[in-house]
Structures are given as structure tokens and as C-alpha cells.
Write a protein that holds these residues in place. Structure first.
Motif, PDB file in Angstrom:
ATOM      1  N   ARG A   1     -25.142  56.233  49.973  1.00  0.00           N
ATOM      2  CA  ARG A   1     -24.229  55.405  49.184  1.00  0.00           C
ATOM      3  C   ARG A   1     -24.987  54.466  48.256  1.00  0.00           C
ATOM      4  O   ARG A   1     -24.640  54.306  47.090  1.00  0.00           O
ATOM      5  CB  ARG A   1     -23.312  54.605  50.118  1.00  0.00           C
TER       6      ARG A   1
ATOM      7  N   TYR B   1     -26.482  56.464  45.444  1.00  0.00           N
ATOM      8  CA  TYR B   1     -25.460  56.893  44.494  1.00  0.00           C
ATOM      9  C   TYR B   1     -25.079  55.749  43.557  1.00  0.00           C
ATOM     10  O   TYR B   1     -24.936  55.946  42.342  1.00  0.00           O
ATOM     11  CB  TYR B   1     -24.239  57.396  45.251  1.00  0.00           C
ATOM     12  N   ARG B   2     -24.918  54.563  44.133  1.00  0.00           N
ATOM     13  CA  ARG B   2     -24.558  53.410  43.302  1.00  0.00           C
ATOM     14  C   ARG B   2     -25.674  53.082  42.323  1.00  0.00           C
ATOM     15  O   ARG B   2     -25.431  52.797  41.146  1.00  0.00           O
ATOM     16  CB  ARG B   2     -24.261  52.210  44.199  1.00  0.00           C
ATOM     17  N   TRP B   3     -26.912  53.087  42.816  1.00  0.00           N
ATOM     18  CA  TRP B   3     -28.056  52.774  41.947  1.00  0.00           C
ATOM     19  C   TRP B   3     -28.155  53.777  40.806  1.00  0.00           C
ATOM     20  O   TRP B   3     -28.293  53.401  39.637  1.00  0.00           O
ATOM     21  CB  TRP B   3     -29.339  52.772  42.778  1.00  0.00           C
ATOM     22  N   THR B   4     -28.085  55.054  41.136  1.00  0.00           N
ATOM     23  CA  THR B   4     -28.225  56.093  40.108  1.00  0.00           C
ATOM     24  C   THR B   4     -27.105  56.013  39.095  1.00  0.00           C
ATOM     25  O   THR B   4     -27.328  56.159  37.883  1.00  0.00           O
ATOM     26  CB  THR B   4     -28.240  57.486  40.773  1.00  0.00           C
ATOM     27  N   THR B   5     -25.880  55.769  39.558  1.00  0.00           N
ATOM     28  CA  THR B   5     -24.744  55.662  38.640  1.00  0.00           C
ATOM     29  C   THR B   5     -24.925  54.507  37.663  1.00  0.00           C
ATOM     30  O   THR B   5     -24.707  54.651  36.450  1.00  0.00           O
ATOM     31  CB  THR B   5     -23.438  55.483  39.424  1.00  0.00           C
ATOM     32  N   LEU B   6     -25.348  53.350  38.164  1.00  0.00           N
ATOM     33  CA  LEU B   6     -25.555  52.189  37.303  1.00  0.00           C
ATOM     34  C   LEU B   6     -26.697  52.424  36.320  1.00  0.00           C
ATOM     35  O   LEU B   6     -26.612  52.057  35.138  1.00  0.00           O
ATOM     36  CB  LEU B   6     -25.833  50.946  38.151  1.00  0.00           C
TER      37      LEU B   6
ATOM     38  N   LEU C   1     -27.822  55.318  35.110  1.00  0.00           N
ATOM     39  CA  LEU C   1     -27.408  56.261  34.072  1.00  0.00           C
ATOM     40  C   LEU C   1     -26.394  55.625  33.120  1.00  0.00           C
ATOM     41  O   LEU C   1     -26.360  55.955  31.932  1.00  0.00           O
ATOM     42  CB  LEU C   1     -26.827  57.518  34.718  1.00  0.00           C
ATOM     43  N   LEU C   2     -25.571  54.724  33.643  1.00  0.00           N
ATOM     44  CA  LEU C   2     -24.630  53.997  32.774  1.00  0.00           C
ATOM     45  C   LEU C   2     -25.393  53.125  31.781  1.00  0.00           C
ATOM     46  O   LEU C   2     -25.052  53.076  30.586  1.00  0.00           O
ATOM     47  CB  LEU C   2     -23.686  53.151  33.614  1.00  0.00           C
TER      48      LEU C   2
END
Length: 248
Positions: A154, A157-162, A164-165
């Protein structure tokens, strides 16, 4: 987000389970395979490097795999139709072969599409993999994609999403900034330069904004001069710039 195509290197191209899953989902792919990868044609089963020896000279086409730092990347390409098994989903399969015209180096790709597509489409998808890899490298260098400790799924996932954003934000700002004509003597704003300015002017605002902007123009001006062909006049000017930089 639905993907129309999947691209990957030999690790993924040599995975029959992954290929079968994509074909079941009717998702096209262009994935690299090793030279000893075996494929099936109407005349039998061959290694990829054995099959390419049967390709006629007229079958090779010079096509662009996309734009690089120095313009379009033109290479020779050929494709060979493959035969699927009776238990495999319907669709079209090919072995795509890349050849460097200068060195003769070869690379092989296993391809699939639910419907018939032209060779140029497969070449474009093969070239997009290089763009994706460049984007990953940029994300690592500019936004910290590889700096997470991966303790849990989790948090990763949060780190990667931020991350890439943030990369997407910087990329959009870069494209928007480049829509404006660049002043003579400066290179266009790069993603790296925009990140530097954003950190200095927004994230941790500095008191002397003019100093930050002056340094940014100074870097872009010298980058512009570094890209120009070297002549005796330019060499003399570079020496003067070096002296001025030391004084600055």
C-alpha cells in the motif's frame, strides 16, 4: 486505464503465460525476444535468428521508430507471419525484426494484434518502449521513483502514484511552456529546469526571486552555447564566458 498495446523487453516477451493472458484479453503487444526464441510459421518451427536469414532483401523497409534527441530514428524493419495453435485465441501474430543499417545489429520482437495492422504500427509500438524507459529514468532522477523502501504494497502504491502524478504535472508544464517561442540565445525550458524553478519559487519560496530567475537564464544561455558547433570565434567566446563565470 485501459491500454491498447503492451510493450516489453525480453524478460516479458519470453514469458508464454503473459503472452497468452494478453491474447485472451485481446490486447495487442510488441515484446522483445531472444535470438534463440522459437516461433512457428506455415513451414515449420524455427529459431528467430534462423528465420530472419530467409527474409528477402526487398522485404526490409526503412521506417522511423519515433523521434529521438537528434530527430527521427530510422532503422530497417521486416515482419514474418506466425501461426497460432488451435487452442490459442483468434488474432494475428508476427515476428518483427529490427536491423541497424550501420552496424547490422539485429533485434527480435514477438507481436500480436486482435485485428490486422500495418508494419508501421508495430514499429511505432516498439519505439514507444524506449520512450517509456526514458520516462522511468526521468522519474527516478527528477521525482524519486526509486527512492521508496518498499516496506508494504500500500505504501509503495501510494508513493509511486504520487511520484508519477508529479512527473505528469512537470511534463505538462514543460509542454505548455515550450508552446511559447524561446528567446534567442536560450535553450527551451526543460523538465529539470522547471522542477528547479518550482522548488525555488513555490515549494520553498526564496526572498530574492530575481536572483533565481537570473541563474536560470544563465544556465539556459550556456546550454544553448554548448550545443552550437565549435568554431574559433565560439572557442574564444567560451573562454571569456569561463572567466566571467569564475568572476560571477
Amino acid at each position: 486505464m485501459p491500454a491498447g498495446w503492451v510493450a516489453g523487453d525480453e524478460v516479458y516477451g519470453g514469458n508464454p503465460t503473459l503472452r497468452a493472458d494478453l491474447e485472451t484479453r485481446q490486447v495487442g503487444y510488441v515484446m522483445a525476444v531472444a535470438c534463440d526464441h522459437r516461433v512457428t510459421t506455415v513451414t515449420g518451427k524455427y529459431r528467430a535468428d534462423e528465420l530472419v536469414e530467409r527474409v528477402a532483401k526487398r522485404a526490409w523497409q526503412r521506417l522511423s521508430a519515433g523521434k529521438g534527441a537528434k530527430g527521427h530514428r530510422f532503422y530497417d524493419w521486416a515482419w514474418i507471419s506466425l501461426v497460432g495453435g488451435q487452442d490459442e485465441p483468434a488474432g494475428h501474430r508476427w515476428l518483427l525484426v529490427w536491423r541497424n543499417r550501420r552496424t547490422g545489429e539485429l533485434a527480435y520482437y514477438r507481436c500480436y494484434a486482435p485485428g490486422r495492422v500495418p508494419l508501421a504500427t508495430l514499429v511505432r509500438i516498439a519505439g514507444r518502449r524506449w520512450t517509456v524507459e526514458e520516462s522511468f529514468q526521468t522519474s527516478k532522477g527528477q521525482t524519486g521513483l526509486d527512492e521508496h523502501q518498499c516496506r508494504t504494497w500500500r505504501s509503495w502504491y501510494r508513493w509511486t502514484t504520487l511520484v508519477l502524478l508529479v512527473h505528469a504535472f512537470l511534463a505538462i508544464v514543460t509542454v505548455t511552456a515550450r508552446a511559447t517561442p524561446v528567446p534567442t540565445g536560450l535553450v527551451p525550458l526543460t523538465l529539470n529546469e522547471i522542477r528547479h524553478l518550482y522548488n525555488a519559487l513555490v515549494v520553498t519560496p526564496v526572498a530574492d526571486i530575481q536572483h533565481v530567475l537570473h541563474c536560470s537564464y544563465w544556465r539556459r544561455r550556456h546550454q544553448y552555447r554548448a550545443h552550437k558547433p565549435t568554431t574559433s570565434a565560439n572557442r574564444s567566446r567560451s573562454h571569456e564566458d569561463h572567466e566571467a563565470r569564475l568572476e560571477y
